[in-house]
Scaffold this motif. Sequence first.
Motif, mmCIF file in Angstrom:
data_model
loop_
_atom_site.group_PDB
_atom_site.id
_atom_site.type_symbol
_atom_site.label_atom_id
_atom_site.label_comp_id
_atom_site.label_asym_id
_atom_site.label_seq_id
_atom_site.Cartn_x
_atom_site.Cartn_y
_atom_site.Cartn_z
ATOM 1 N N ILE A 345 -0.840 8.485 -10.478
ATOM 2 C CA ILE A 345 -0.443 8.550 -9.076
ATOM 3 C C ILE A 345 -1.659 8.355 -8.175
ATOM 4 N N ASN A 346 -2.732 9.077 -8.483
ATOM 5 C CA ASN A 346 -3.909 9.023 -7.624
ATOM 6 C C ASN A 346 -4.635 7.686 -7.692
ATOM 7 N N SER A 347 -4.821 7.159 -8.895
ATOM 8 C CA SER A 347 -5.619 5.938 -9.030
ATOM 9 C C SER A 347 -4.819 4.680 -8.699
ATOM 10 N N ASP A 348 -3.637 4.529 -9.305
ATOM 11 C CA ASP A 348 -2.876 3.285 -9.146
ATOM 12 C C ASP A 348 -2.056 3.265 -7.858
ATOM 13 N N LEU A 349 -1.313 4.344 -7.628
ATOM 14 C CA LEU A 349 -0.371 4.340 -6.510
ATOM 15 C C LEU A 349 -1.032 4.708 -5.185
ATOM 16 N N ALA A 350 -1.817 5.774 -5.180
ATOM 17 C CA ALA A 350 -2.453 6.190 -3.923
ATOM 18 C C ALA A 350 -3.658 5.317 -3.584
ATOM 19 N N ASN A 351 -4.591 5.165 -4.537
ATOM 20 C CA ASN A 351 -5.821 4.425 -4.247
ATOM 21 C C ASN A 351 -5.585 2.922 -4.131
ATOM 22 N N ASP A 352 -5.038 2.315 -5.169
ATOM 23 C CA ASP A 352 -4.936 0.855 -5.205
ATOM 24 C C ASP A 352 -3.875 0.329 -4.240
ATOM 25 N N LEU A 353 -2.632 0.755 -4.446
ATOM 26 C CA LEU A 353 -1.539 0.221 -3.628
ATOM 27 C C LEU A 353 -1.483 0.892 -2.255
ATOM 28 N N GLY A 354 -1.531 2.215 -2.225
ATOM 29 C CA GLY A 354 -1.409 2.927 -0.950
ATOM 30 C C GLY A 354 -2.501 2.562 0.036
ATOM 31 N N ASN A 355 -3.740 2.526 -0.441
ATOM 32 C CA ASN A 355 -4.846 2.192 0.456
ATOM 33 C C ASN A 355 -4.769 0.758 0.949
ATOM 34 N N LEU A 356 -4.335 -0.161 0.087
ATOM 35 C CA LEU A 356 -4.182 -1.556 0.503
ATOM 36 C C LEU A 356 -3.187 -1.661 1.659
ATOM 37 N N LEU A 357 -2.061 -0.991 1.519
ATOM 38 C CA LEU A 357 -1.052 -1.025 2.581
ATOM 39 C C LEU A 357 -1.572 -0.364 3.848
ATOM 40 N N ASN A 358 -2.175 0.815 3.722
ATOM 41 C CA ASN A 358 -2.643 1.552 4.903
ATOM 42 C C ASN A 358 -3.706 0.765 5.667
ATOM 43 N N ARG A 359 -4.665 0.208 4.942
ATOM 44 C CA ARG A 359 -5.756 -0.541 5.582
ATOM 45 C C ARG A 359 -5.222 -1.781 6.292
ATOM 46 N N THR A 360 -4.299 -2.462 5.621
ATOM 47 C CA THR A 360 -3.781 -3.714 6.186
ATOM 48 C C THR A 360 -2.985 -3.448 7.460
ATOM 49 N N ILE A 361 -2.056 -2.515 7.404
ATOM 50 C CA ILE A 361 -1.236 -2.219 8.580
ATOM 51 C C ILE A 361 -2.111 -1.727 9.728
ATOM 52 N N ALA A 362 -3.078 -0.874 9.417
ATOM 53 C CA ALA A 362 -3.966 -0.347 10.461
ATOM 54 C C ALA A 362 -4.745 -1.470 11.141
ATOM 55 N N MET A 363 -5.214 -2.440 10.380
ATOM 56 C CA MET A 363 -5.988 -3.534 10.973
ATOM 57 C C MET A 363 -5.104 -4.465 11.801
ATOM 58 N N VAL A 364 -3.863 -4.710 11.355
ATOM 59 C CA VAL A 364 -2.955 -5.547 12.156
ATOM 60 C C VAL A 364 -2.682 -4.862 13.497
ATOM 61 N N ARG A 365 -2.509 -3.563 13.479
ATOM 62 C CA ARG A 365 -2.246 -2.827 14.722
ATOM 63 C C ARG A 365 -3.491 -2.804 15.620
ATOM 64 N N LYS A 366 -4.631 -2.661 14.996
ATOM 65 C CA LYS A 366 -5.862 -2.551 15.786
ATOM 66 C C LYS A 366 -6.294 -3.881 16.385
ATOM 67 N N TYR A 367 -6.216 -4.946 15.579
ATOM 68 C CA TYR A 367 -6.783 -6.223 16.017
ATOM 69 C C TYR A 367 -5.758 -7.177 16.622
ATOM 70 N N PHE A 368 -4.446 -6.982 16.328
ATOM 71 C CA PHE A 368 -3.423 -7.909 16.827
ATOM 72 C C PHE A 368 -2.230 -7.163 17.436
ATOM 73 N N ASN A 369 -2.476 -5.953 17.896
ATOM 74 C CA ASN A 369 -1.438 -5.167 18.566
ATOM 75 C C ASN A 369 -0.176 -5.013 17.729
ATOM 76 N N GLY A 370 -0.333 -4.965 16.428
ATOM 77 C CA GLY A 370 0.791 -4.726 15.537
ATOM 78 C C GLY A 370 1.619 -5.948 15.203
ATOM 79 N N VAL A 371 1.183 -7.130 15.613
ATOM 80 C CA VAL A 371 1.934 -8.363 15.335
ATOM 81 C C VAL A 371 1.241 -9.136 14.217
ATOM 82 N N ILE A 372 1.996 -9.500 13.185
ATOM 83 C CA ILE A 372 1.413 -10.271 12.080
ATOM 84 C C ILE A 372 1.006 -11.640 12.610
ATOM 85 N N PRO A 373 -0.291 -11.995 12.502
ATOM 86 C CA PRO A 373 -0.766 -13.255 13.093
ATOM 87 C C PRO A 373 -0.434 -14.468 12.224
ATOM 88 N N GLU A 374 -0.581 -15.623 12.822
ATOM 89 C CA GLU A 374 -0.463 -16.860 12.049
ATOM 90 C C GLU A 374 -1.754 -17.081 11.271
#
Length: 659
Positions: A345-374
Amino acid sequence: MNKKTFYITTPIYYPSDKLHIGHAYTTVAADAIARYKRMNGYDTFFLTGTDEHGQKIERKAQEKGVTPKEYVDEIVSWIKNLWRELKISYDDFIRTTEERHYKVVQHIFKTIYEKGDIYKSEYEGWYCTPCETFWTERQLEEGNCCPDCGRPTEKMKEESYFFKMSKYADQWLKFIEENPDFIQPETRRNEMINFVKQGLEDLCISRSSLKWGIPVPIDEDHVIYVWFDALSNYLTGIKYLEDDEFFNKYWPADLHLVGKEIMRFHTIQWPIMLMSAGLPLPKKVFGHGWLIMKDGKMSKSKGNVVDPLELKKDFGLDAIRYYLLREMTFGSDGTYSTEALIQRINSDLANDLGNLLNRTIAMVRKYFNGVIPEAGPATDFDEDLQVTAKRTIAKMEKSMDVLQMNVALEELWNFIRRTNKYIDETCPWILAKDEAKKPVLGTVLYNLCEALRIIAVALKPFLVETPFKIGEQLGILPDMETYQWEDTRWGLLKPGTMVQGSKPIFPRIDMEEYFAKKGGAFEDVANAVEPQKVKKEASREQNKDKKDQKEYITFEEFQKIDLRVAKVLEAERIEGSSKLLKVQVEVGEEKRQLVAGIAKYYKPEELVGKKVVIVYNMKPAKIFGVESNGMILAASTDDDSLLAVTTLDKDLPTGSKVR
């Protein structure tokens, strides 16, 4: 053109006890295969159920003072609820007590009888009630014990009907030779071939001393042997004798998924029954291994069963499904441990997959106001990410074709890690500092979102909640509901989609805190399980900024610790734990019970007779449900590779104080 079909079955479960995580493993695996086939366009039919007749059920019901039907009804209700909780997507649940099944079993019996392959005689031999299996004397283990489960068998003598299994031995061997993939994996096939070559006995297929079963259609003083009854469920479930068109669409079955302990019934008895009845044989029978504890196969008598509903409550459904499908090589035995589950849970689900999702969504919101860019100008790393995605899906398909779910998930996690690496390679936080590089930043974030979309689609056969949580955060939940396997190709994500607020889909679990909650106070459990490790880690944390300092205690503080000499009288392992021993000691006139986390270093018999030093005034605690009154002192190396309990070089009386 007719739609391609796929018919998959699990064994129907014997409702004598509640099912444990090993049973759930079989059904979760079948569910993943069925979901994968549906996503690939197959008209899939998934059958499971319960096998409710036999001597064992009759005796259990008598013990409880209820009818057999009343007894099984309650347990079947529990099993159906378990499958609902685990979101098993079966198409039919067959109960062998249903009228539709009675008709099929009696028809098969009568067909084989009229062919001359059933005769009446007298059975005298050995019967294992827990396994519902007949054995010859030469097959028994020492003490007339069952060779499968090791429990005592009963000598029986009664009038019975017999099925001419021996008549079909050569035909069976020829079929196996011509269809080498019928029994999988290969090790199981070799076992079955050797069994048949040793000589097949005719099979006793009725009981006259038993009433709880399907009556023999030509002699109602007999009921049909439970395995002859149970195996026919695979025909009942797809409307044999009821709807020819429906039956012919799905039969022969594409895959019977069974545990290795019932391979003989499914790969020898069942095919020969079908040969005699003039019906086609299934295409494949796959015998998977056991999910076992460190002290052996799960069983109620050992007290080491793991309740899947408790695990779901503690960790969530998808964490359990992921662990079951990822941890074991399908076909081989695997070892269950809660420690390994938490690590996954900690290594595969939380670290690998969970962090990838969290980082990506956070950056889209921060840099493109939450809109997926072209996607704009390419980076040097885009092509490799896209090629890896395509290659991953191809590898997953090959793995699923040979029922290696763990390999398929491993391939997907390699892509998840590759996508995390893409973040480190492209450094979006640096690109964001330069307005001229914003189009490139758009490319990076589009690629990350598209990689997550593909990951979510590829997870749909295995996990039943996570893909939709990812889809929700990406703003594509309606699409995620309808995506099929072919939608794992690159480029389907629409720019302009608004992402949703990010939240962890797999929070990390503090292992020590979890076990403390399960077994007692945190300090007691931690010290008992890994005493030196916990103390060292705590000390390192407290002193990380003052490495050269030492912490002292006063003599008065030391005097508060009451250390005594104790003699070990008895020691035994605590079921369900690989680390703990239950130890009985003598301290002067007193007898005490302690729990010690030293099972990795000492066999129980090695401790008996030793004089050790214990903390006599340790606050009593329950550790893994066992009362502990004190603690044995031990020393270990920094890496915990060696540990030794504290003993004496002179023979002092027990109860002597250590000053």
